[in-house]
Scaffold this motif. Structure first.
Motif, mmCIF file in Angstrom:
data_model
loop_
_atom_site.group_PDB
_atom_site.id
_atom_site.type_symbol
_atom_site.label_atom_id
_atom_site.label_comp_id
_atom_site.label_asym_id
_atom_site.label_seq_id
_atom_site.Cartn_x
_atom_site.Cartn_y
_atom_site.Cartn_z
ATOM 1 N N ASN A 195 0.602 -1.542 0.429
ATOM 2 C CA ASN A 195 -0.253 0.002 -0.164
ATOM 3 C C ASN A 195 1.233 0.987 0.043
ATOM 4 O OD1 ASN A 195 -2.201 -1.021 -0.272
ATOM 5 N ND2 ASN A 195 -2.793 -1.440 2.347
ATOM 6 N N ALA A 196 2.098 1.425 0.476
ATOM 7 C CA ALA A 196 3.182 2.582 0.406
ATOM 8 C C ALA A 196 3.445 2.482 -0.439
ATOM 9 C CB ALA A 196 4.016 1.911 1.493
ATOM 10 N N ASP A 197 3.783 2.163 -1.717
ATOM 11 C CA ASP A 197 3.888 1.367 -2.589
ATOM 12 C C ASP A 197 3.519 1.803 -4.035
ATOM 13 O OD1 ASP A 197 6.851 0.651 -1.931
ATOM 14 O OD2 ASP A 197 6.485 -1.285 -2.248
ATOM 15 N N LEU A 198 1.676 1.846 -3.567
ATOM 16 C CA LEU A 198 0.823 2.453 -4.249
ATOM 17 C C LEU A 198 0.923 3.696 -4.244
ATOM 18 C CD1 LEU A 198 -1.309 -0.306 -3.878
ATOM 19 C CD2 LEU A 198 0.142 -0.066 -5.757
ATOM 20 N N ALA A 199 0.697 4.013 -3.397
ATOM 21 C CA ALA A 199 0.748 5.230 -3.222
ATOM 22 C C ALA A 199 1.686 5.879 -3.031
ATOM 23 C CB ALA A 199 0.428 5.686 -1.145
#
Length: 272
Positions: A183-187
């Motif tokens: 999720n951090a990488d997607l954001a």
């Protein structure tokens, strides 16, 4: 009443094959086979020459049945029955040890099946406190029950339950850590302006699909169907947009572009 052989001649000392088959709970064909291979041969005869089973023969049959219950091959049963007492005793000890191992295996199988049944019913083998501790303060344990109510009859739920049954709290922590990193990488990719359909976006799409695959097998077509929910269902949209505004819609576009690269038309994709 004295048993009578097939020809009607009175049996003088013993039981006919039909009587023994009924007594032992086996078929006449089985007794004929055991006779043919020399495992149990009827040792008496009628006055007309028909073979009969004596009490000793019947006792041997019952010993054969005991060994069969232990899955001992017929040729080994003959060896055991005819072996010297010491050899037979040692063989029985080995068979006993093998039986104990088999019982332990069966008990482990029963325990595993119990966990699968419980996982199918509850969705996850963690209590509410453990779920919040692992998944975070925003987690609602009721979500699992809601998911079961919605998808409990599907093959995907069955897969999820089977996998969940074998997972420990540490396994769930590892899964949660991986999802948080994703999720951090997607954001970060959304903020950086990564374009759907680019190599970087497709790698992220595959990571996201793999994160679903932790729970059940997720095809590209199914991935598209999930992506639709991210923009049409408020709960999903709020979840992803909480990491980065607009992330839900961007992620749907990323999933669609990746699916298209794998031969799936997002406009006609179905849950298969």
């Amino acid at each position: 009443m004295t048993p009578r052989p097939a020809d009607g001649t009175a049996a003088t000392d013993g039981l006919t094959v039909g009587a023994v088959a009924s007594l032992a709970g086996v078929t006449v064909r089985t007794l004929h086979h055991w006779d043919a291979i020399g495992l149990v041969r009827p040792s008496a005869r009628t006055t007309a020459g028909y073979r009969l089973y004596t009490a000793a023969d019947v006792a041997r049959i019952h010993r054969v049945l005991v060994y069969r219950e232990l899955d001992v091959p017929l040729d080994r049963i003959a060896d055991l029955l005819d072996a010297p007492s010491g050899d037979a005793t040692e063989s029985l000890r080995r068979q006993r040890d093998q039986l104990r191992e088999r019982i332990l295996r069966m008990e482990r199988m029963v325990a595993a099946l119990d966990r699968i049944v419980e996982a199918r019913n509850t969705g996850i083998l963690l209590n509410a406190e453990e779920q919040v501790a692992i998944f975070g303060a925003q987690w609602r344990p009721a979500w699992v029950a809601e998911a079961r109510e919605r998808w409990g009859e599907t093959g995907q739920w069955a897969q999820y339950a089977e996998r969940a049954a074998g997972r420990t709290a540490d396994d769930w922590r590892s899964i949660t850590t991986d999802v948080e990193a994703l999720n951090a990488d997607l954001a970060a990719a959304r903020r950086a302006g990564v374009r759907p359909g680019s190599d970087e976006a497709n790698v992220l799409a595959e990571r996201h699909r793999a994160s679903i695959g932790v729970y059940f097998d997720c095809t590209h077509s199914m991935h598209v169907c999930l992506g639709r929910r991210y923009t049409t269902e408020p709960g999903f949209a709020a979840y992803y947009d909480g990491f980065e505004p607009g992330l839900a819609g961007w992620l749907r576009d990323v999933i669609d572009a990746n699916a298209r690269a794998h031969g799936v038309d997002p406009e006609s994709a179905t849950w298969r």
